[in-house]
Design an enzyme around this catalytic site. Structure first.
Site, PDB file in Angstrom:
ATOM      1  N   ARG A   1      14.545  -4.577  -0.875  1.00 19.12           N
ATOM      2  CA  ARG A   1      14.844  -4.008  -2.194  1.00 19.12           C
ATOM      3  C   ARG A   1      13.734  -3.059  -2.628  1.00 19.12           C
ATOM      4  O   ARG A   1      13.998  -1.973  -3.152  1.00 19.12           O
ATOM      5  CB  ARG A   1      14.991  -5.145  -3.213  1.00 19.12           C
ATOM      6  CG  ARG A   1      15.484  -4.681  -4.585  1.00 19.12           C
ATOM      7  CD  ARG A   1      15.522  -5.864  -5.550  1.00 19.12           C
ATOM      8  NE  ARG A   1      16.217  -6.981  -4.955  1.00 19.12           N
ATOM      9  CZ  ARG A   1      15.823  -8.245  -5.058  1.00 19.12           C
ATOM     10  NH1 ARG A   1      14.719  -8.546  -5.719  1.00 19.12           N
ATOM     11  NH2 ARG A   1      16.518  -9.206  -4.509  1.00 19.12           N
TER      12      ARG A   1
ATOM     13  N   ASP B   1      -2.591   8.854 -11.270  1.00 14.75           N
ATOM     14  CA  ASP B   1      -2.543   7.730 -12.212  1.00 14.75           C
ATOM     15  C   ASP B   1      -1.117   7.478 -12.693  1.00 14.75           C
ATOM     16  O   ASP B   1      -0.681   6.333 -12.823  1.00 14.75           O
ATOM     17  CB  ASP B   1      -3.451   8.009 -13.410  1.00 14.75           C
ATOM     18  CG  ASP B   1      -4.931   7.884 -13.071  1.00 14.75           C
ATOM     19  OD1 ASP B   1      -5.240   7.363 -11.973  1.00 14.75           O
ATOM     20  OD2 ASP B   1      -5.771   8.305 -13.885  1.00 14.75           O
TER      21      ASP B   1
ATOM     22  N   HIS C   1      -5.872  13.725  -9.964  1.00 17.79           N
ATOM     23  CA  HIS C   1      -5.917  12.297 -10.282  1.00 17.79           C
ATOM     24  C   HIS C   1      -5.023  11.924 -11.457  1.00 17.79           C
ATOM     25  O   HIS C   1      -4.578  10.777 -11.556  1.00 17.79           O
ATOM     26  CB  HIS C   1      -7.356  11.874 -10.566  1.00 17.79           C
ATOM     27  CG  HIS C   1      -8.228  11.900  -9.341  1.00 17.79           C
ATOM     28  ND1 HIS C   1      -8.180  10.924  -8.378  1.00 17.79           N
ATOM     29  CD2 HIS C   1      -9.149  12.810  -8.913  1.00 17.79           C
ATOM     30  CE1 HIS C   1      -9.038  11.201  -7.410  1.00 17.79           C
ATOM     31  NE2 HIS C   1      -9.643  12.347  -7.707  1.00 17.79           N
TER      32      HIS C   1
ATOM     33  N   ASN D   1      -3.097  12.603  -4.674  1.00 14.06           N
ATOM     34  CA  ASN D   1      -4.335  12.901  -5.402  1.00 14.06           C
ATOM     35  C   ASN D   1      -4.915  14.251  -4.993  1.00 14.06           C
ATOM     36  O   ASN D   1      -5.377  15.032  -5.839  1.00 14.06           O
ATOM     37  CB  ASN D   1      -5.360  11.800  -5.160  1.00 14.06           C
ATOM     38  CG  ASN D   1      -5.267  10.687  -6.184  1.00 14.06           C
ATOM     39  OD1 ASN D   1      -4.705  10.854  -7.264  1.00 14.06           O
ATOM     40  ND2 ASN D   1      -5.815   9.528  -5.848  1.00 14.06           N
TER      41      ASN D   1
ATOM     42  N   ASP E   1      -4.633   2.080  -4.604  1.00 18.75           N
ATOM     43  CA  ASP E   1      -3.171   2.045  -4.482  1.00 18.75           C
ATOM     44  C   ASP E   1      -2.716   0.737  -3.846  1.00 18.75           C
ATOM     45  O   ASP E   1      -1.651   0.670  -3.231  1.00 18.75           O
ATOM     46  CB  ASP E   1      -2.670   3.242  -3.670  1.00 18.75           C
ATOM     47  CG  ASP E   1      -3.214   3.242  -2.245  1.00 18.75           C
ATOM     48  OD1 ASP E   1      -4.303   2.682  -2.025  1.00 18.75           O
ATOM     49  OD2 ASP E   1      -2.540   3.802  -1.359  1.00 18.75           O
TER      50      ASP E   1
ATOM     51  N   ASP F   1       0.855  -1.182   0.000  1.00 22.11           N
ATOM     52  CA  ASP F   1       0.000   0.000   0.000  1.00 22.11           C
ATOM     53  C   ASP F   1       0.894   1.236   0.000  1.00 22.11           C
ATOM     54  O   ASP F   1       1.908   1.281   0.708  1.00 22.11           O
ATOM     55  CB  ASP F   1      -0.897  -0.017   1.245  1.00 22.11           C
ATOM     56  CG  ASP F   1      -1.883   1.129   1.244  1.00 22.11           C
ATOM     57  OD1 ASP F   1      -2.923   1.017   0.584  1.00 22.11           O
ATOM     58  OD2 ASP F   1      -1.593   2.146   1.915  1.00 22.11           O
TER      59      ASP F   1
END
Length: 283
Positions: A222, A175, A171, A166, A201, A158
């Site tokens: 990583r 994106d 938006h 946003n 997300d 997440d």
């Protein structure tokens, strides 16, 4: 000037004998078989197509003569670096003759393939979606039951500040950020692993065929290291950390959804510990 019916008729018609020799033919002026009409004279199935295609035609032809009922097959041909798809219907004409009706179905095939792709991939990032991820996870679970040494792990990921991105930038930037995140995650895993977007997300990763927990930790570290570097979004750079929840393969899991649920629980624990953390689920 009158127009011949076969100039506009889309199908190729070939009259074949029992040996697969062309007895007669009708076709549009621009043949879909990549032969000019004059080159068809005296040809056989082997002359028209590669061995795999001609063999399929021969099998269909034998079946038609044996049962006197139609047979249908589909095949593809590559020419000039492009692949074309065809549908052929072989129908009995007499005891010693059969007619092959051949139609180019490339557009239909491409449309069907696009529909299948859309059903299992995220429209924004192009990553596998929940359906495809679940399917691959279930395959990994079945393989693990048969070969317990083939471990796997599920990551639930997440973004730590996606809502703020946003809200602050709109938006469109959000994106572009999701697309960039997808690329980074794919760069952190192997080709046989699966990176998916569940929605919003939320991303998941299936690490397949691993040998120990150290591999899992290496991948998690990583990923977090990659997200400490600003992401290039064309008109701006953003740093967006991620929180990760991880669950390891175990025999107690019967459903793929149970693994994802526990990975989500581990993700919640990571967020409780602070941003940019990862946690491995423990029952």
């Amino acid at each position: 000037m009158s127009i011949s019916f076969f100039e506009v008729f889309p199908d190729v018609l070939i009259l074949l004998d029992r040996k697969g020799q062309i007895a007669d033919y009708k076709a549009p002026l621009v043949s879909e078989l990549y032969l000019v009409l004059e080159e068809w004279e005296g040809k056989s199935l082997q002359d028209l197509w590669p061995i795999q295609v001609s063999a399929a035609f021969e099998r269909a032809l034998q079946q038609v003569f044996w049962t006197q009922t139609p047979e249908q097959l589909e095949y593809s041909l590559s020419t000039g670096g492009e692949k074309a798809y065809y549908e052929a219907r072989v129908i009995p004409y007499s005891q010693d003759r059969a007619i092959a009706i051949i139609r180019n179905i490339t557009e239909r095939q491409q449309r069907d393939e696009q529909l299948r792709h859309d059903a299992f991939h995220d429209g924004l990032t192009g990553l596998p979606n929940r359906n495809l991820f679940t399917d691959r996870l279930e395959m990994a679970m079945r393989r693990f039951r048969r070969f317990p040494k083939l471990y796997f792990a599920v990551f639930f990921i997440d973004l730590d500040s996606f809502k703020q991105v946003n809200d602050c930038y709109g938006h469109d930037v959000g994106d572009r950020l999701l697309k960039a995140v997808a690329g980074v995650l794919q760069s952190c895993v192997r080709a046989n692993d699966t990176v998916a977007r569940l929605g919003g997300d939320e991303f998941t990763i299936l690490l397949d065929s691993i040998t120990n927990v150290a591999e899992v930790r290496n991948v998690a570290e990583r990923i977090q290291e990659k997200f400490r570097t600003p992401l290039d979004l064309a008109d701006r750079e953003l740093i967006c950390g991620v929180s990760i929840g991880i669950v390891l393969s175990a025999f107690r899991y019967k459903q793929a959804t149970d693994l994802v649920k526990d990975a989500d629980t581990a993700l919640y624990q990571s967020k409780q510990n602070g941003k940019g953390q990862y946690s491995i689920f423990e029952p």
